[in-house]
Design a protein around this motif. Structure first.
Motif, PDB file in Angstrom:
ATOM      1  N   SER A 129      40.535  -1.972  16.833  1.00  0.00           N
ATOM      2  CA  SER A 129      41.509  -1.517  15.590  1.00  0.00           C
ATOM      3  C   SER A 129      40.634  -1.398  14.112  1.00  0.00           C
ATOM      4  O   SER A 129      40.833  -0.251  13.405  1.00  0.00           O
ATOM      5  N   ALA A 130      39.776  -2.115  13.882  1.00  0.00           N
ATOM      6  CA  ALA A 130      38.950  -2.104  12.671  1.00  0.00           C
ATOM      7  C   ALA A 130      38.070  -0.996  13.110  1.00  0.00           C
ATOM      8  O   ALA A 130      37.898  -0.343  11.804  1.00  0.00           O
ATOM      9  N   PHE A 131      37.483  -0.544  14.187  1.00  0.00           N
ATOM     10  CA  PHE A 131      37.011   0.481  14.519  1.00  0.00           C
ATOM     11  C   PHE A 131      37.560   1.809  14.112  1.00  0.00           C
ATOM     12  O   PHE A 131      37.180   2.753  13.520  1.00  0.00           O
ATOM     13  N   PHE A 132      39.016   1.822  14.412  1.00  0.00           N
ATOM     14  CA  PHE A 132      39.609   2.839  14.120  1.00  0.00           C
ATOM     15  C   PHE A 132      39.870   3.068  12.877  1.00  0.00           C
ATOM     16  O   PHE A 132      40.011   4.209  12.209  1.00  0.00           O
ATOM     17  N   GLY A 133      40.046   2.031  12.083  1.00  0.00           N
ATOM     18  CA  GLY A 133      40.106   2.062  10.592  1.00  0.00           C
ATOM     19  C   GLY A 133      38.823   2.525  10.003  1.00  0.00           C
ATOM     20  O   GLY A 133      38.843   3.494   9.167  1.00  0.00           O
ATOM     21  N   MET A 134      37.399   2.274  10.492  1.00  0.00           N
ATOM     22  CA  MET A 134      36.207   2.686   9.972  1.00  0.00           C
ATOM     23  C   MET A 134      36.194   4.091  10.421  1.00  0.00           C
ATOM     24  O   MET A 134      35.744   5.075   9.486  1.00  0.00           O
ATOM     25  N   PHE A 135      36.677   4.658  11.637  1.00  0.00           N
ATOM     26  CA  PHE A 135      36.679   6.021  12.013  1.00  0.00           C
ATOM     27  C   PHE A 135      37.477   6.820  10.950  1.00  0.00           C
ATOM     28  O   PHE A 135      37.242   7.961  10.522  1.00  0.00           O
ATOM     29  N   ALA A 136      38.686   6.391  10.921  1.00  0.00           N
ATOM     30  CA  ALA A 136      39.508   7.004   9.877  1.00  0.00           C
ATOM     31  C   ALA A 136      38.916   7.286   8.576  1.00  0.00           C
ATOM     32  O   ALA A 136      38.993   8.452   8.019  1.00  0.00           O
ATOM     33  N   GLY A 137      38.295   6.090   8.080  1.00  0.00           N
ATOM     34  CA  GLY A 137      37.785   6.335   6.749  1.00  0.00           C
ATOM     35  C   GLY A 137      36.535   7.460   6.777  1.00  0.00           C
ATOM     36  O   GLY A 137      36.289   7.900   6.115  1.00  0.00           O
ATOM     37  N   VAL A 138      35.873   7.306   7.789  1.00  0.00           N
ATOM     38  CA  VAL A 138      34.510   8.090   8.001  1.00  0.00           C
ATOM     39  C   VAL A 138      35.275   9.754   8.002  1.00  0.00           C
ATOM     40  O   VAL A 138      34.806  10.308   7.252  1.00  0.00           O
ATOM     41  N   TYR A 139      36.057   9.844   8.806  1.00  0.00           N
ATOM     42  CA  TYR A 139      36.606  11.271   8.873  1.00  0.00           C
ATOM     43  C   TYR A 139      37.100  11.745   7.628  1.00  0.00           C
ATOM     44  O   TYR A 139      37.158  12.856   7.116  1.00  0.00           O
ATOM     45  N   HIS A 140      38.066  10.839   6.981  1.00  0.00           N
ATOM     46  CA  HIS A 140      38.507  11.245   5.858  1.00  0.00           C
ATOM     47  C   HIS A 140      37.952  11.096   4.653  1.00  0.00           C
ATOM     48  O   HIS A 140      38.012  12.344   3.774  1.00  0.00           O
ATOM     49  N   TRP A 141      36.869  10.420   4.429  1.00  0.00           N
ATOM     50  CA  TRP A 141      35.961  10.705   3.197  1.00  0.00           C
ATOM     51  C   TRP A 141      34.640  11.314   3.683  1.00  0.00           C
ATOM     52  O   TRP A 141      33.851  11.539   2.454  1.00  0.00           O
ATOM     53  N   PHE A 142      34.402  11.601   4.752  1.00  0.00           N
ATOM     54  CA  PHE A 142      33.176  12.509   5.105  1.00  0.00           C
ATOM     55  C   PHE A 142      32.757  13.697   4.221  1.00  0.00           C
ATOM     56  O   PHE A 142      31.748  13.841   3.351  1.00  0.00           O
ATOM     57  N   PRO A 143      34.246  14.451   3.715  1.00  0.00           N
ATOM     58  CA  PRO A 143      33.797  15.476   2.485  1.00  0.00           C
ATOM     59  C   PRO A 143      33.206  15.140   1.498  1.00  0.00           C
ATOM     60  O   PRO A 143      32.694  15.735   0.819  1.00  0.00           O
ATOM     61  N   LYS A 144      33.831  13.735   0.944  1.00  0.00           N
ATOM     62  CA  LYS A 144      33.521  13.300  -0.275  1.00  0.00           C
ATOM     63  C   LYS A 144      32.000  12.837  -0.131  1.00  0.00           C
ATOM     64  O   LYS A 144      31.055  13.104  -1.107  1.00  0.00           O
ATOM     65  N   MET A 145      31.580  12.089   0.928  1.00  0.00           N
ATOM     66  CA  MET A 145      30.075  11.632   1.091  1.00  0.00           C
ATOM     67  C   MET A 145      29.167  12.840   1.041  1.00  0.00           C
ATOM     68  O   MET A 145      28.148  12.677   0.479  1.00  0.00           O
ATOM     69  N   TYR A 146      29.507  13.780   1.928  1.00  0.00           N
ATOM     70  CA  TYR A 146      28.358  14.610   2.281  1.00  0.00           C
ATOM     71  C   TYR A 146      28.834  16.119   1.641  1.00  0.00           C
ATOM     72  O   TYR A 146      27.736  16.909   2.057  1.00  0.00           O
ATOM     73  N   GLY A 147      29.884  16.364   1.351  1.00  0.00           N
ATOM     74  CA  GLY A 147      30.146  17.676   0.908  1.00  0.00           C
ATOM     75  C   GLY A 147      30.431  18.651   2.164  1.00  0.00           C
ATOM     76  O   GLY A 147      30.227  19.963   1.975  1.00  0.00           O
ATOM     77  N   ARG A 148      30.685  18.065   3.338  1.00  0.00           N
ATOM     78  CA  ARG A 148      31.013  18.992   4.201  1.00  0.00           C
ATOM     79  C   ARG A 148      31.896  18.514   5.319  1.00  0.00           C
ATOM     80  O   ARG A 148      32.212  17.117   5.097  1.00  0.00           O
ATOM     81  N   TYR A 149      32.443  19.038   6.303  1.00  0.00           N
ATOM     82  CA  TYR A 149      33.505  18.484   7.116  1.00  0.00           C
ATOM     83  C   TYR A 149      32.949  18.186   8.439  1.00  0.00           C
ATOM     84  O   TYR A 149      31.838  18.626   8.880  1.00  0.00           O
ATOM     85  N   MET A 150      33.367  17.364   9.184  1.00  0.00           N
ATOM     86  CA  MET A 150      32.822  17.032  10.381  1.00  0.00           C
ATOM     87  C   MET A 150      33.758  17.925  11.210  1.00  0.00           C
ATOM     88  O   MET A 150      34.905  18.562  11.028  1.00  0.00           O
ATOM     89  N   ASN A 151      33.295  18.355  12.597  1.00  0.00           N
ATOM     90  CA  ASN A 151      33.901  19.015  13.448  1.00  0.00           C
ATOM     91  C   ASN A 151      34.977  18.406  14.102  1.00  0.00           C
ATOM     92  O   ASN A 151      35.256  17.428  14.741  1.00  0.00           O
ATOM     93  N   ASN A 152      36.357  19.131  14.056  1.00  0.00           N
ATOM     94  CA  ASN A 152      37.638  18.534  14.326  1.00  0.00           C
ATOM     95  C   ASN A 152      37.530  18.406  15.766  1.00  0.00           C
ATOM     96  O   ASN A 152      38.288  17.508  16.373  1.00  0.00           O
ATOM     97  N   THR A 153      37.495  19.427  16.494  1.00  0.00           N
ATOM     98  CA  THR A 153      37.406  19.510  18.010  1.00  0.00           C
ATOM     99  C   THR A 153      36.763  18.105  18.788  1.00  0.00           C
ATOM    100  O   THR A 153      37.527  17.403  19.363  1.00  0.00           O
TER     101      THR A 153
END
Lengths: 188, 600
Positions: free
Chosen positions: B437-461
């Protein structure tokens, strides 16, 4: 949340705040060690021991050093730099004396056969007092830096933050020592 | 420099523009010894990903042994050398692997990788600060973590192997070098690495707390903070107060190991030889360890809770339900975290009366936990839900937290714990409630804030495949362990095939192993997606891609050191004005209008 509340910012300098939290953290380490001491004390085969006399003299040196540091801080704020230098120097001497007296205390214990691994109670004494002395040594490093700055005529010091930070930390290690001493005397 | 100290000891912030202070930064000062909280955050994240790969790989290797106890895997010999002669894992190294898996995942991934990443990234951005209170200490915190990493990594390459007494390193096994190969130099390296790690966490924690309490922008009162910040605040408080106690335990253990003291040792015979150690207590170490160890699980889960709260509100387009209840319940969890450690020690001969008190305090944690779960669900309820990868991860987090939390009620009960302790039931419980569950929190954070971190989106599929496969896989791995645990299968055994009573689980163990391998492979998809997207992901064109209210989205798409090019924005409202007065969302920086409805 409709009314804009004016939030007073930076009431306390961030570095000072950092230090206070760090003090809380260091206290927890000593709380952990002293509670371990109490737990162990209540079990069988605990051997009581006498604190070396040097620890009482070191306590006096420590308290005096806190007083001189208070005077140093006051002098700094009054811009009496000559007095400030003198008090910082005396504090440094007293602090060094404290560490030397702690080492001397341990050496007398060692000579009387109470080595660090002779019995658990004495092992605890070495670890707890030793870790405190390390914290004092850290404070001495900060004091040396402060003194170097104070005696270097090329450096113009205006900010009182470094002095205040060192003073807070020094009073903390002073009070911590008094707590530890009372603890070691009382818990037997 | 983001701020200068003035005469009166107050801090004045300087406006930053794109040309100020950046043109002289070399590669080293910008990407290696950086003092920018955003870069440090990425350093924590990427180091965490490295460790997650190593720790995960270890679990795959020992799962191979558990799933196929009679088989040999020649590639293991190529990989591990004398620890897997003939392709068969040695029992000693099996223990080293489970120990390292636990240590790496608990401390290096889910503590440093999780709160290290997101505290660093989000605290200054969401409270409206140019950087941390002390960027220097912040940088040092990463480098202490780096040193700890190098030391632990090096212990994998010593002749006698890494520590192997379990991640809890209980003495006497951990205190006596002669006890096993893993109790030799590997154990010393473990302790030194942990001491470095603790220093790193303390330096980091000081900064997080000070920045949150002292560096908030104008108008950002504590009750306007996003819940992520509250969660990271409580996490830091827990760390700062509990890690020093582990440090004291580690110091005493180092003394016992190397200087002949007897803090944790008494009346021990090793290989027919009576040891001189007298007067120590092995249980004492357990108290010191769990006084950290239990808060540690909240250090792991609180950041996930905070991020899930934020992401769920943003993607339900609704204010978070019960903001103050959320803060209050996290506060309650923080307090209770310090009062429940002995529930890990019910079977150590603990006074049953004391045990009863710890049962009560432990079960009390169900109350704030239930409040939080209720509030997450009511926030989602009738929301205008967007199933972004971050959102699905957050919902997955809530699901796992419920599933794992419920079994905590079983284990918190001293009477049941006598049967269940040290079985696979415990493994199932904590892997679901604080591992996955903490990993899911971490994944959630990465997917959500990735655009702020790197100015790009991760691939949704790729993200959807990763999330669903991981969620289903996690349940398939850990759900069966509840049954094997109930049946009495003990944890940490090398081979169960020798016991008649556990033979019926041979198929189940094989099944778990197969799923574990698949889930590990799916994580590689995430790692690929992460690194590929840094360089090749779709570029962000909207500074606020999720239409969120909080301050981090008011910075430029690629913020420089100092975060805001001009003045730091002023805050006029809380972070959860979604769907208010018919508006989709109102950023925190928008002043309250005269005709706006009261309250939220």
């Amino acid at each position: 949340m409709n009314i804009v509340e004016p939030v007073q910012r930076n009431r306390i300098h961030p570095y000072k705040f950092n230090l206070w939290i760090a003090i809380g953290s260091m206290l927890m380490m000593f709380a952990g060690l002293t509670s371990a001491y109490i737990v162990k004390r209540n079990q069988s085969n605990w051997v009581d021991y006498e604190l070396p006399a040097a620890f009482w003299f070191s306590t006096a040196a420590m308290i005096l050093s806190s007083v001189t540091l208070i005077l140093a801080k006051r002098s700094f704020k009054e811009k009496a730099m000559q007095a400030y230098r003198r008090y910082v120097f005396v504090t440094l001497i007293l602090g060094t004396l404290f560490v030397l007296l702690q080492v001397y205390g341990f050496s007398t214990m060692w000579k009387s056969g109470l080595t660090h691994n002779s019995t658990v109670s004495v092992s605890f004494l070495y670890v707890i007092v030793g870790l405190h002395a390390l914290h004092v040594a850290g404070g001495l490093v900060a004091l040396i830096l402060l003194a170097l700055k104070a005696f270097n005529s090329k450096v113009k010091t205006y900010s009182s933050i470094p002095v205040e930070l060192v003073a807070t930390y020094w009073h903390f290690v002073d009070l911590l020592w008094i707590y530890l001493l009372v603890f070691l005397v009382m818990i037997r | 420099m983001s701020s200068v100290v003035s005469l009166h000891g107050t801090t004045t912030h300087h406006a930053h523009d794109d040309h100020h202070g950046h043109q002289h930064e070399s590669f080293i000062s910008k990407y290696v010894f950086s003092m920018d909280h955003k870069t440090i955050s990425k350093q924590f994240l990427i180091t965490g990903i490295f460790w997650a790969f190593v720790g995960g790989l270890f679990s795959v290797i020992f799962r191979l042994q558990l799933g196929y106890p009679d088989a040999t895997f020649p590639f293991l010999e190529d990989l591990l050398g004398h620890w897997a002669k003939g392709g068969k894992l040695s029992p000693d190294f099996y223990y080293a692997l489970v120990t390292m898996h636990g240590t790496i995942l608990v401390f290096f991934v889910l503590t440093a990788g999780l709160s290290g990443t997101f505290s660093n990234f989000l605290i200054p951005l969401q409270v409206g600060a140019r950087d941390m209170a002390s960027p220097l200490l912040n940088m040092l915190s990463y480098w202490f973590f780096f040193i700890a990493s190098i030391i632990l990594l090096s212990s994998l390459f010593v002749q006698t192997g890494p520590a192997s007494g379990g991640w809890t390193v209980y003495p006497p096994l951990s205190a006596l070098g002669d006890a096993s190969d893993g109790s030799k130099i590997g154990m010393d390296l473990w302790l030194v690495s942990m001491a470095m790690f603790i220093v790193s966490q303390l330096l980091a924690g000081l900064n997080y707390i000070t920045t949150i309490l002292n560096m908030r922008t104008k108008g950002m009162s504590m009750t306007r903070l996003p819940l992520t910040i509250w969660a990271l605040f409580f996490t830091a408080v827990l760390g700062v107060l509990s890690f020093p106690v582990l440090l004291s335990g580690a110091v005493l253990l180092l003394f016992d190991r190397n200087l002949g003291t007897s803090f944790f040792l008494s009346d021990i015979v090793v290989a027919g030889k009576i040891l001189p150690n007298e007067g120590g207590s092995a249980i004492l170490f357990q108290h010191l360890f769990w006084f950290l160890g239990h808060p540690e699980v909240y250090i792991i889960i609180l950041p996930a809770m905070g991020m899930a709260s934020e992401i769920i509100a943003v993607n339900s387009r609704k204010p978070i339900f019960g903001y103050m209840a959320m803060v209050g319940s996290m506060f309650a969890i923080t307090i209770l975290a310090f009062l429940v450690w002995a529930h890990h020690m019910f079977v150590t001969g603990l006074n049953p009366f004391l045990g009863a008190i710890f049962v009560l305090l432990t079960l009390l944690i169900a109350v704030p936990s239930a409040i939080k779960v209720f509030n997450w669900i009511t926030t989602i309820w009738r929301g205008n839900i967007r199933f972004t990868p971050g959102m699905i991860c957050s919902i997955g987090f809530v699901s796992l937290f419920i599933s794992g939390g419920l079994t905590g009620i079983f284990l918190g009960n001293a009477a049941l714990d006598i049967h269940l302790h040290d079985t696979y039931f415990v493994i199932a419980h904590f892997h679901i409630v604080m591992g996955v569950s903490a990993f899911f929190g971490m994944f959630a954070g990465v997917y959500h804030w990735f655009p702020k971190m790197y100015g790009r989106y991760m691939n949704n599929t790729l993200a959807y495949i990763h999330i669903w496969a991981t969620l289903i896989g996690a349940y398939l791995i850990f759900w069966p362990m509840h049954y094997t645990g109930f049946a009495g299968m003990p944890r940490r055994y090398f081979d169960y095939s020798g016991w008649e009573s556990f033979k019926m689980f041979t198929g189940l163990n094989e099944f778990i192993t197969i799923v574990a391998i698949i889930v590990f492979a799916v994580q590689l998809l995430f790692v690929f997606n992460f690194f590929y997207s840094i360089f090749k992901g779709r570029k962000v064109t909207d500074p606020n891609p999720w239409k969120a209210t909080s301050l981090e989205w008011t910075t430029p798409i690629n913020p420089g050191h100092g975060n805001w090019p001009g003045e730091i924005p002023e805050v006029h409202r809380w972070a959860y004005d979604y769907g208010k007065d018919g508006k989709d969302f109102i950023p925190q920086t928008t002043p309250v209008g005269a005709d706006e409805s009261k309250g939220h």
